[in-house]
Scaffold this motif. Structure first.
Motif, short mmCIF file in Angstrom:
data_model
loop_
_atom_site.label_atom_id
_atom_site.label_comp_id
_atom_site.label_asym_id
_atom_site.label_seq_id
_atom_site.Cartn_x
_atom_site.Cartn_y
_atom_site.Cartn_z
N ASN A 68 -9.50 -2.20 -7.33
CA ASN A 68 -8.51 -3.04 -8.01
C ASN A 68 -7.45 -2.18 -8.72
N THR A 69 -6.27 -2.18 -8.16
CA THR A 69 -5.22 -1.33 -8.76
C THR A 69 -4.41 -2.04 -9.83
N GLY A 70 -4.43 -3.37 -9.87
CA GLY A 70 -3.48 -4.05 -10.77
C GLY A 70 -2.09 -3.69 -10.30
N VAL A 71 -1.23 -3.25 -11.20
CA VAL A 71 0.09 -2.81 -10.78
C VAL A 71 0.09 -1.27 -10.70
N VAL A 72 0.61 -0.74 -9.60
CA VAL A 72 0.65 0.72 -9.43
C VAL A 72 1.93 1.27 -10.05
N LEU A 73 1.77 2.30 -10.89
CA LEU A 73 2.95 3.05 -11.37
C LEU A 73 3.07 4.26 -10.47
N ASN A 74 4.10 4.29 -9.65
CA ASN A 74 4.30 5.44 -8.77
C ASN A 74 4.90 6.58 -9.59
N LEU A 75 4.08 7.61 -9.85
CA LEU A 75 4.52 8.75 -10.65
C LEU A 75 4.52 10.04 -9.83
N ILE A 76 4.65 9.89 -8.51
CA ILE A 76 4.75 11.08 -7.65
C ILE A 76 6.22 11.50 -7.63
N GLY A 130 9.40 13.82 -6.58
CA GLY A 130 9.80 14.61 -5.40
C GLY A 130 9.32 13.99 -4.12
N ARG A 131 9.09 14.84 -3.09
CA ARG A 131 8.71 14.34 -1.77
C ARG A 131 7.47 13.45 -1.88
N ASP A 132 7.35 12.51 -0.98
CA ASP A 132 6.25 11.53 -0.90
C ASP A 132 6.43 10.39 -1.89
N GLY A 133 6.78 10.72 -3.15
CA GLY A 133 6.92 9.67 -4.15
C GLY A 133 8.33 9.14 -4.25
N GLU A 134 9.29 10.07 -4.37
CA GLU A 134 10.67 9.63 -4.59
C GLU A 134 11.45 9.43 -3.30
N ASP A 135 10.92 9.91 -2.18
CA ASP A 135 11.67 9.85 -0.93
C ASP A 135 11.47 8.53 -0.18
N GLY A 136 10.58 7.67 -0.66
CA GLY A 136 10.39 6.37 -0.04
C GLY A 136 9.06 6.19 0.67
N LYS A 137 8.26 7.25 0.78
CA LYS A 137 7.00 7.10 1.52
C LYS A 137 6.03 6.20 0.77
N MET A 138 5.83 6.46 -0.53
CA MET A 138 4.88 5.61 -1.29
C MET A 138 5.39 4.17 -1.34
N ALA A 139 6.68 4.00 -1.52
CA ALA A 139 7.24 2.64 -1.52
C ALA A 139 6.89 1.94 -0.21
N SER A 140 7.00 2.67 0.90
CA SER A 140 6.65 2.09 2.21
C SER A 140 5.20 1.65 2.26
N PHE A 141 4.29 2.54 1.82
CA PHE A 141 2.86 2.21 1.90
C PHE A 141 2.52 1.00 1.04
N LEU A 142 3.05 1.02 -0.19
CA LEU A 142 2.67 -0.01 -1.15
C LEU A 142 3.23 -1.37 -0.72
N MET A 200 -3.50 -5.70 -19.30
CA MET A 200 -2.84 -5.33 -18.05
C MET A 200 -3.63 -4.19 -17.38
N VAL A 201 -3.85 -4.33 -16.07
CA VAL A 201 -4.47 -3.24 -15.31
C VAL A 201 -3.36 -2.44 -14.62
N VAL A 202 -3.32 -1.16 -14.90
CA VAL A 202 -2.29 -0.27 -14.35
C VAL A 202 -2.98 0.86 -13.61
N THR A 203 -2.45 1.24 -12.45
CA THR A 203 -2.97 2.42 -11.77
C THR A 203 -1.85 3.43 -11.61
N VAL A 204 -2.06 4.60 -12.18
CA VAL A 204 -1.07 5.67 -12.09
C VAL A 204 -1.35 6.46 -10.81
N LEU A 205 -0.34 6.51 -9.94
CA LEU A 205 -0.45 7.23 -8.67
C LEU A 205 0.34 8.51 -8.83
#
Lengths: 348, 348
Positions: B87-95, B97-109, B1-6
């Motif tokens: 090649n990100t494979g599946v991104v693990l969003n590990l941000i 607080g703000r940017d990660g948990e508030d919905g911004k990264m979800a929007s981009f991805l 599995m290819v995983v990218t930790v953001l």
């Protein structure tokens, strides 16, 4: 003022957004106006003002236009000598429905430090989803029509329904998927239609003889700029076709003939909804008036052509608002915690 | 599995996110793991696994790494011959607080068609804001602790407060800005601290003798994968420093010593919260148990190091989940409306 109209999107209201933007072009007479189109594949193109005609998009001709992408600092085009910034001035987010009203564009613009007029992220999610709008309205002391929520997999027979009832997909605007159901026999078909568009629907009593009033507005500096109150043309409800034409309105309409106490009540309800949550945006709230009470029907976070026809000086208001946009909190990251751990480990 | 930790982000929890990602690196033993860092200026960098050490970030050395940007289809680097996909494979969003948990990264991805594990946009907004979490919990039949909301400009004297009371900024995690206030004399200071971080705070009764239980989990295919239930170390509450260390946990912990009826009650409450809203994510819910009732305290939409220490097979679960991510609705845009107008006008 430099304004960039952002429109299109991967949305059931994609075509409506095109109509809305062509209308805005006519309304913004004094500004330098740019156009950025987000196509169905979610790629961005700079559109020359002379190409702002519906068949330029429907024919696919727009694909010859220059592509843009977003990165920190703004929109850019790719070139042989690296990326080149595109001066957006203030962005008017005119993407109706998904991508525009659901919070995605707000996320991109905020994160990448681009000035924009549109509801911010939280305001988008709470107004795009009609169920969350109910929660929010209640929390700020604004009445809403009673409702039930049905999910696609729920047992339809377990709901206790009084007819006529109005069925609405939770997440769509422009009356898409909405039906008024007069008897139990018509229910299944209406639900099937609504569930074509969303996994959850709202069921609300259809109020006969209710009056409907629309109030648009914004807050610039600390002053309210409220539109006239409009009583929309009364048909059972506006279907997609009528709403579509509604999105191309560009001439001022007359005020509703109401007494000043009702006018004040509508304005006060609008201000409670707008609150601080909607700062940076021009929204329209649609209210019902029945038996002496004002109810929020729905929030239009990005009304068609931003409801320009309800304002005396729409372009001036956009300019005043663009100078008074909310600012994101500045978070300073000084690595004090990591430094202190390294120091404790003797690594600093 | 290819995983990218953001990880990283413009957030009060930026440093916590770095610790969390260094921990995840140790946990993902069998995968090909990439790392993308979002710095305080919100620019993205590819980080070599060998550089995943806290001082690489605190010293600014990361600025020498290759920059990335997001456009349709994924993350890309800019080069002389145009942009090059990463090649990100599946991104693990590990941000956190703000940017990660508030919905911004979800929007981009989501918008840019990148596969990712993290709450989606609506789920992010409802769980990042503790007030909205209350609304949501109520709507799915989960009890929460009673609360009052105070805005920065409210008259503090108008609130009727019973002590001890817990003060929490509405939008922060990791206990930042949280205080337990035992008497009226301490109130102003605690509120001033909380209002440093947010414009709104929650006031909740501080429940003495309450038991606390954490349940993490996800849904892969149609099966639940629930963690053990943990009874966290009991101190008055976890302050920032203790939570920080908590984010670097990578070894399994023991289950709480509870009877099976309470275990089932906690699991059922978790499932009600997770529902369909949180599909695609691994979350942790923190519950209180008092006088026979289970209350949701808060949702951790992106728990520290994704709460790996609560699962028997964290890496396997990530892989199963990555094969069963929710899909966005496909919206077909055929320009039928514009075509019909053009046809009516004789232009088609």
């Amino acid at each position: 003022m430099v304004v960039t109209v952002l429109f299109g999107g991967s949305s059931y209201e994609h075509e409506i957004s095109i109509v809305s933007s062509i209308t805005i072009k006519k309304v913004l007479k004094k500004s330098t106006t740019n156009f950025i189109f987000c196509d169905a594949n979610r790629e961005f193109y700079v559109i020359d003002a002379s190409n702002m005609k519906s068949n330029y998009f429907s024919s696919g001709s727009y694909k010859k236009a220059k592509k843009l992408f977003i990165k920190q600092g703004g929109f850019f085009s790719e070139g042989l000598l690296g990326s080149k910034p595109f001066n957006t001035g203030v962005v008017l987010n005119l993407i109706h429905g998904r991508d525009g009203e659901d919070g995605k564009m707000a996320s991109f613009l905020e994160f990448n430090s681009i000035a924009y007029i549109s509801p911010r992220l939280e305001a988008s999610v709470l107004s795009f989803n009609k169920l969350y709008t109910k929660f929010y309205a209640q929390s700020v002391g604004v009445k809403t029509v009673p409702y039930q929520v049905m999910s696609r997999n729920d047992d339809r027979k377990s709901f206790n329904i009084t007819y006529p009832v109005i069925i609405k997909p939770v997440r769509l605007g422009s009356s898409i998927g909405v039906s008024v159901v007069k008897s139990a026999e018509e229910l299944d078909y209406a639900l099937d239609v609504a569930f074509e568009f969303d996994t959850e629907v709202l069921l609300e009593p259809f109020l006969n003889g209710v009056k409907e009033y629309n109030q648009a507005g914004t807050k610039t500096t600390s002053d309210w700029e409220l539109s006239i109150i409009e009583e929309p043309n009364k048909v059972e409800f506006l279907d997609f076709e009528k709403k579509y034409m509604d999105f191309s309105r560009d001439s001022e309409v007359g005020s509703a003939d109401i007494d000043s106490s009702l006018e004040v009540a509508i304005q006060e309800n609008f201000k409670k909804i707008y609150n601080t949550l909607f700062e940076g945006s021009i929204i329209r709230c649609d209210f019902f008036f029945s038996q002496g009470e004002v109810y929020l029907n729905e929030i239009n976070p990005i009304p068609g052509s931003m409801a320009n026809y309800l304002f005396k000086d729409f372009e001036g208001m956009v300019e005043r608002l663009s100078k008074n946009l909310p600012r994101e909190r500045n978070i300073k990251i000084d690595y004090s915690y990591i430094h202190s751990i390294q120091s404790a480990k003797g690594k600093a």
